[in-house]
Scaffold this motif. Structure first.
Motif, PDB file in Angstrom:
ATOM      1  N   ARG A  21       0.832  -1.206   0.000  1.00  0.00           N
ATOM      2  CA  ARG A  21       0.000   0.000   0.000  1.00  0.00           C
ATOM      3  C   ARG A  21       0.867   1.256   0.000  1.00  0.00           C
ATOM      4  O   ARG A  21       0.552   2.242  -0.662  1.00  0.00           O
ATOM      5  CB  ARG A  21      -0.911   0.011   1.231  1.00  0.00           C
ATOM      6  CG  ARG A  21      -2.052  -0.972   1.126  1.00  0.00           C
ATOM      7  CD  ARG A  21      -2.885  -0.961   2.379  1.00  0.00           C
ATOM      8  NE  ARG A  21      -4.096  -1.739   2.168  1.00  0.00           N
ATOM      9  CZ  ARG A  21      -4.931  -2.065   3.133  1.00  0.00           C
ATOM     10  NH1 ARG A  21      -4.692  -1.697   4.380  1.00  0.00           N
ATOM     11  NH2 ARG A  21      -6.010  -2.763   2.865  1.00  0.00           N
ATOM     12  N   GLN A  25       0.853   4.256  -2.826  1.00  0.00           N
ATOM     13  CA  GLN A  25       0.649   5.664  -2.470  1.00  0.00           C
ATOM     14  C   GLN A  25       1.791   6.533  -3.011  1.00  0.00           C
ATOM     15  O   GLN A  25       1.552   7.591  -3.601  1.00  0.00           O
ATOM     16  CB  GLN A  25       0.587   5.825  -0.943  1.00  0.00           C
ATOM     17  CG  GLN A  25      -0.696   5.333  -0.316  1.00  0.00           C
ATOM     18  CD  GLN A  25      -1.778   6.403  -0.247  1.00  0.00           C
ATOM     19  OE1 GLN A  25      -1.512   7.596  -0.327  1.00  0.00           O
ATOM     20  NE2 GLN A  25      -3.013   5.962  -0.096  1.00  0.00           N
ATOM     21  N   TYR A  50       0.554  11.010   1.906  1.00  0.00           N
ATOM     22  CA  TYR A  50      -0.486   9.975   1.978  1.00  0.00           C
ATOM     23  C   TYR A  50      -1.810  10.598   1.559  1.00  0.00           C
ATOM     24  O   TYR A  50      -2.104  11.739   1.902  1.00  0.00           O
ATOM     25  CB  TYR A  50      -0.588   9.447   3.415  1.00  0.00           C
ATOM     26  CG  TYR A  50      -1.790   8.563   3.641  1.00  0.00           C
ATOM     27  CD1 TYR A  50      -1.767   7.228   3.249  1.00  0.00           C
ATOM     28  CD2 TYR A  50      -2.947   9.063   4.215  1.00  0.00           C
ATOM     29  CE1 TYR A  50      -2.879   6.418   3.429  1.00  0.00           C
ATOM     30  CE2 TYR A  50      -4.067   8.256   4.403  1.00  0.00           C
ATOM     31  CZ  TYR A  50      -4.027   6.936   4.007  1.00  0.00           C
ATOM     32  OH  TYR A  50      -5.126   6.137   4.174  1.00  0.00           O
ATOM     33  N   GLU A  52      -5.905   9.913   1.708  1.00  0.00           N
ATOM     34  CA  GLU A  52      -7.099   9.185   2.144  1.00  0.00           C
ATOM     35  C   GLU A  52      -7.996   8.923   0.929  1.00  0.00           C
ATOM     36  O   GLU A  52      -8.584   7.856   0.795  1.00  0.00           O
ATOM     37  CB  GLU A  52      -7.846  10.010   3.199  1.00  0.00           C
ATOM     38  CG  GLU A  52      -9.041   9.310   3.804  1.00  0.00           C
ATOM     39  CD  GLU A  52      -8.681   8.097   4.654  1.00  0.00           C
ATOM     40  OE1 GLU A  52      -9.466   7.119   4.633  1.00  0.00           O
ATOM     41  OE2 GLU A  52      -7.642   8.118   5.332  1.00  0.00           O
ATOM     42  N   THR A  55      -6.771   5.933  -0.947  1.00  0.00           N
ATOM     43  CA  THR A  55      -7.126   4.716  -0.197  1.00  0.00           C
ATOM     44  C   THR A  55      -8.587   4.353  -0.449  1.00  0.00           C
ATOM     45  O   THR A  55      -8.912   3.183  -0.701  1.00  0.00           O
ATOM     46  CB  THR A  55      -6.869   4.926   1.313  1.00  0.00           C
ATOM     47  OG1 THR A  55      -5.468   5.153   1.493  1.00  0.00           O
ATOM     48  CG2 THR A  55      -7.290   3.719   2.131  1.00  0.00           C
TER      49      THR A  55
END
Length: 169
Positions: A21, A25, A50, A52, A55
């Protein structure tokens, strides 16, 4: 509606498979910073930039059956592998995404370690600062990673190579 989702699918398809992951990213963030049209918002987090939003999009793509996420136990943690499903490939064929030279850049990034991509993305995150200030930030914010001056110089060199790859071929 699914244009941004299609771009992420295109990135994963271009990479064949992305393991981790964090790596996913960082690859999307770096591609965005070298002017590929990814629109996810990124903030600085424990492991560098990062998103969100990214994700959530990955989760949605998995739920729609367009992405395959395989969770593997690796020592004391879980690692995730991402690949495009057949449905995802069909969707991409119908909704073509044009990002010239992205495959080359992603393929090259995918061959790097997540640790190095974390450094590269951190350098890019602070690209409004001088090289000395960036190094200072890295030594402070990333002290546990123990990055060296040489690695920071390699990150700058790598960014130059990627920007060149993105413009030519």
């Amino acid at each position: 509606m699914l244009k941004d989702h299609a771009k992420i699918m295109h990135a994963i398809a271009a990479s064949n498979e992305i393991i981790g992951r964090k790596k996913l990213q960082k690859m999307i963030y770096i591609a965005k910073k070298i002017d590929y049209p990814f629109h996810e918002k990124f903030a600085f987090h424990f492991y560098g930039p990062y998103s969100e939003e990214l994700t959530l999009r990955i989760e949605e793509l998995c739920n729609m059956g367009f992405l395959n996420e395989v969770r593997e136990k690796k020592g004391g943690y879980f690692q995730y592998r991402y690949t495009l499903t057949e449905s995802g490939a069909e969707f991409l064929n119908l909704n073509e995404v044009s990002m010239p030279h992205l495959e080359d850049c992603l393929e090259h990034m995918n061959s790097q370690s997540a640790r190095f991509l974390e450094l590269v993305s951190t350098v890019l995150y602070f690209d409004n600062l001088s090289k000395e200030e960036v190094a200072e930030k890295i030594f402070t914010l990333k002290s546990k990673q123990r990055y060296t001056e040489e690695e920071i110089n390699q990150a700058y060199e790598y960014i130059t190579q990627l920007k060149h790859k993105a413009r030519t071929h």
